[in-house]
Enzyme design. Sequence first.
Site, PDB file in Angstrom:
ATOM      1  N   LYS A 169      -2.121  -2.413  -9.290  1.00 44.80           N
ATOM      2  CA  LYS A 169      -2.082  -1.180  -8.502  1.00 44.80           C
ATOM      3  C   LYS A 169      -3.380  -0.417  -8.759  1.00 44.80           C
ATOM      4  CE  LYS A 169       1.646   1.477  -8.329  1.00 44.80           C
ATOM      5  NZ  LYS A 169       2.674   2.501  -8.705  1.00 44.80           N
ATOM      6  N   ASP A 223      12.993   8.371  -7.267  1.00 43.68           N
ATOM      7  CA  ASP A 223      12.480   7.729  -6.053  1.00 43.68           C
ATOM      8  C   ASP A 223      13.027   6.310  -5.923  1.00 43.68           C
ATOM      9  OD1 ASP A 223      10.985   7.735  -3.691  1.00 43.68           O
ATOM     10  OD2 ASP A 223       9.268   6.782  -4.644  1.00 43.68           O
ATOM     11  N   GLU A 258       0.839  -1.188   0.000  1.00 42.48           N
ATOM     12  CA  GLU A 258       0.000   0.000   0.000  1.00 42.48           C
ATOM     13  C   GLU A 258       0.877   1.241   0.000  1.00 42.48           C
ATOM     14  OE1 GLU A 258      -3.875   1.762   2.466  1.00 42.48           O
ATOM     15  OE2 GLU A 258      -2.944  -0.151   3.012  1.00 42.48           O
ATOM     16  N   GLY A 259       0.430   2.281  -0.710  1.00 44.09           N
ATOM     17  CA  GLY A 259       1.160   3.539  -0.761  1.00 44.09           C
ATOM     18  C   GLY A 259       0.205   4.709  -0.820  1.00 44.09           C
ATOM     19  N   GLY A 260       0.744   5.907  -1.079  1.00 46.73           N
ATOM     20  CA  GLY A 260      -0.083   7.094  -1.116  1.00 46.73           C
ATOM     21  C   GLY A 260      -1.095   7.084  -2.248  1.00 46.73           C
ATOM     22  N   PHE A 261      -0.832   6.318  -3.288  1.00 42.50           N
ATOM     23  CA  PHE A 261      -1.710   6.240  -4.446  1.00 42.50           C
ATOM     24  C   PHE A 261      -2.900   5.324  -4.185  1.00 42.50           C
ATOM     25  CE2 PHE A 261       1.707   3.173  -4.649  1.00 42.50           C
ATOM     26  CZ  PHE A 261       1.012   1.993  -4.723  1.00 42.50           C
ATOM     27  N   GLY A 262      -2.723   4.312  -3.329  1.00 40.53           N
ATOM     28  CA  GLY A 262      -3.758   3.308  -3.128  1.00 40.53           C
ATOM     29  C   GLY A 262      -3.138   1.984  -2.722  1.00 40.53           C
ATOM     30  N   VAL A 263      -3.718   0.874  -3.191  1.00 37.30           N
ATOM     31  CA  VAL A 263      -3.306  -0.468  -2.765  1.00 37.30           C
ATOM     32  C   VAL A 263      -2.875  -1.293  -3.966  1.00 37.30           C
ATOM     33  CG1 VAL A 263      -4.034  -2.539  -1.506  1.00 37.30           C
ATOM     34  CG2 VAL A 263      -4.958  -0.311  -0.866  1.00 37.30           C
ATOM     35  N   VAL A 264      -1.901  -2.188  -3.757  1.00 38.30           N
ATOM     36  CA  VAL A 264      -1.461  -3.143  -4.781  1.00 38.30           C
ATOM     37  C   VAL A 264      -1.968  -4.526  -4.388  1.00 38.30           C
ATOM     38  CG1 VAL A 264       0.482  -4.192  -5.989  1.00 38.30           C
ATOM     39  CG2 VAL A 264       0.603  -1.792  -5.284  1.00 38.30           C
TER      40      VAL A 264
END
Length: 325
Positions: A65, A162, A45-51
Amino acid sequence: MRHEKRTIRIQHELPNGRSINRQTKRFTYSEVVAFTDNFERVLGEGGFGVVYHGSLNGTQPIAVKLLSQSSVQGYKEFKAEVELLLRVHHVNLVSLVGYCDEEGHLALIYEYAPNGDLKQHLSGERGGSPLKWSSRLKIVIETAQGLEYLHTGCKPPMVHRDVKTTNILLDEHFHAKLADFGLSRSFPILEVKLMCQQQLLVLLDILIPILETITSQPVIQQTRERSHIAAWVGYMLTKGDIENVVDPRLNREYEPTSVWKALEIAISCVNSSSEKRPNMSQVINELKECLTLENSRQGGRPDMGSKSSVELSMSFTTEVTPSAR
């Protein structure tokens, strides 16, 4: 946010007229739901959403993603990643299998990396024996090769911006697959007076994974003498303290000259003199020499009390602190 403002306009022709990879396919949202068994298994999971983990046609493992509906910054990164991955292909960059852009549902479908990310192996999260120094070097070399392709093989050239061990995925053979291109940016051919700034941006892409791989330390840790990993390594080396820099899980099972040389390469990437900074091709060649040194190591435990023949550039001062990734 209105859907029409979130729609990604996919360019099906590259600037030079070549078509995009025709294996990249647009999927419906219902297909994405089916691929993931209704988003049953979370990979990250990240700032964009979930994988999520998924399967294409019941046979090909994939990673999906899915962009969070509320993620504004995530949408910008999502769009940047689509635009980049539709036009690049390299064995050390994660491959885009397809994408979904339907009624506000945005998803990217990637090849699946069954061995997770490099950070999980450095931290011991995946269990098993720690990665050997030679294995770590191979992974960093392959990461650098992927970066070199972005820097020299893309038109316009790209900077990832990044790169860290959580973004270095490992396939079934532990080959590196660089991922997460949401912060990537193209850069034009600059005037001579700006070339040193461009060169530094390019080299910062590889600095962090080299240092993380050697130390198995987080990029930022407030309890260290220097919070940023680059400044901390520089500080420790000015004291001649390599034992407390190298990951103790390696149990001193490595050729010390190989490690010192890898540290020198990392340090040279942020040398205050642009003339003394290597290009990415030179970084790759130097890292390959480190691997050769390690592979030629004979039996027995190295004496870490002895200094390497490599002369470390102590111009790397504690004032050099690249921005946090």
